[in-house]
Enzyme design. Structure first.
Site, PDB file in Angstrom:
ATOM      1  CG  HIS A 299      -3.454  -3.657   4.032  1.00 64.92           C
ATOM      2  ND1 HIS A 299      -2.229  -2.739   4.904  1.00 64.92           N
ATOM      3  CD2 HIS A 299      -4.107  -2.809   3.046  1.00 64.92           C
ATOM      4  CE1 HIS A 299      -2.216  -1.690   3.908  1.00 64.92           C
ATOM      5  NE2 HIS A 299      -3.135  -1.905   3.265  1.00 64.92           N
TER       6      HIS A 299
ATOM      7  NE  ARG B 114      -9.532   4.801   2.768  1.00 67.01           N
ATOM      8  CZ  ARG B 114      -8.601   5.667   2.996  1.00 67.01           C
ATOM      9  NH1 ARG B 114      -8.633   6.516   2.622  1.00 67.01           N
ATOM     10  NH2 ARG B 114      -7.344   4.873   3.532  1.00 67.01           N
TER      11      ARG B 114
ATOM     12  CB  CYS C  72      -0.448   0.358   1.431  1.00 67.16           C
ATOM     13  SG  CYS C  72      -1.989   0.951   0.639  1.00 67.16           S
TER      14      CYS C  72
HETATM   15  N1  GLN Z   1      -2.210   6.697   1.684  1.00 66.27           N
HETATM   16  C1  GLN Z   1      -2.398   5.898   1.051  1.00 66.27           C
HETATM   17  C2  GLN Z   1      -4.144   5.686   0.238  1.00 66.27           C
HETATM   18  O1  GLN Z   1      -4.955   5.284   1.209  1.00 66.27           O
HETATM   19  C3  GLN Z   1      -1.937   4.492   1.628  1.00 66.27           C
HETATM   20  C4  GLN Z   1      -3.134   4.073   2.697  1.00 66.27           C
HETATM   21  C5  GLN Z   1      -2.291   2.500   2.901  1.00 66.27           C
HETATM   22  O2  GLN Z   1      -0.926   2.376   3.091  1.00 66.27           O
HETATM   23  N2  GLN Z   1      -3.115   2.068   3.435  1.00 66.27           N
HETATM   24  O3  GLN Z   1      -4.257   5.600  -0.793  1.00 66.27           O
END
Ligand code: GLN
Length: 237
Positions: free
Chosen positions: A188, A126, A92
């Site tokens: 993740h 998101r 990520c």
């Molecule tokens: N800040 C980044 C995004 O939201 C990475 C998020 C993350 O590492 N889970 O795209």
């Protein structure tokens, strides 16, 4: 035989349990009788002389801002190591910074180190949920949560293709990226706990590079890990 495992930015870049990837790699080596030394490398710390595997995790945009300056200083060294076949797994936030840049919601352009030919731009939505992707190593399962949308360059191979959910950008069906033995992914979970075959692929590559020969890893009892993957796949999101 000893394997040197580096965890880059273990404090700043460590959300959604990505440190578990370190534990999985360590334990799968120990169960097979290998010695493992883990190096926690924070901003300003040197990489050890021998580095077999490097892992990095996800982080908030704020965590990413904290480490980009230090990461830029390591660009030449990490690029050379990637070319030399060192195994790396970046999740990520660190995955994004292994590309050319991450453009945040506030319009800040966080420079990456260009090991992957890709760019990431923050979006208003998101991408969240359980995700399954097909890869050269078989299907992998994990949990994504990011607003950055990642676009691969024309010659940049993806790590896999998404079977459901969103992956790199929710549009082109790609998930993650791969360059020699460097892997980037949005998964993740941590990713390696539910995908022991992927963990072993990384270990196999690292051991082969260190010994100069193909290593047959002793099979382990992975029934709990496989059960976790099946359950995650059945969840609606
Ligand atoms: N800040 C980044 C995004 O939201 C990475 C998020 C993350 O590492 N889970 O795209």
């Amino acid at each position: 035989m000893k394997v040197h495992l580096v965890h880059l930015y273990p404090v700043e870049m460590n959300i959604y349990g990505d440190t578990g990837n370190r534990l999985v790699l360590e334990q799968r080596l120990r169960w097979r009788g290998y010695d493992v030394e883990t190096h926690l490398v924070r901003a300003g710390d040197k990489l050890p002389n021998q580095t077999d595997i490097i892992i990095g995790g996800g982080g908030q945009d704020s965590g990413q801002s904290l480490i980009v300056g230090d990461l830029a200083k390591r660009q030449a060294q990490l690029q050379a190591m990637a070319k030399d076949g060192v195994s790396m797994l970046m999740i990520c936030g660190m995955y994004q910074l292994f590309g050319h840049y991450f453009l945040t919601q506030d319009g800040a352009k966080l420079p990456g180190i260009g090991i992957f030919d890709l760019v990431t731009r923050a979006s208003n939505t998101r991408l969240i949920g359980n995700i399954t992707a097909t890869t050269d190593f078989g299907a992998i399962v994990g949990y994504e949560n990011h607003s950055g949308l990642t676009w691969l360059g024309p010659n940049q191979p993806a790590l896999g293709k998404t079977l459901r959910a969103q992956g790199n950008n929710g549009q082109d069906g790609t998930e993650g990226a791969r360059q020699i033995n460097v892997f980037g992914s949005y998964l993740h979970g941590p990713i390696l706990s539910k995908n022991p075959h992927f963990a072993d692929a990384i270990l196999g590559q690292a051991l082969a590079r260190q010994t100069g020969k193909t290593i047959e890893l002793e099979p382990l009892d992975d029934h709990l890990e496989k059960e976790a993957a099946i359950r995650a796949q059945k969840r609606p999101r």
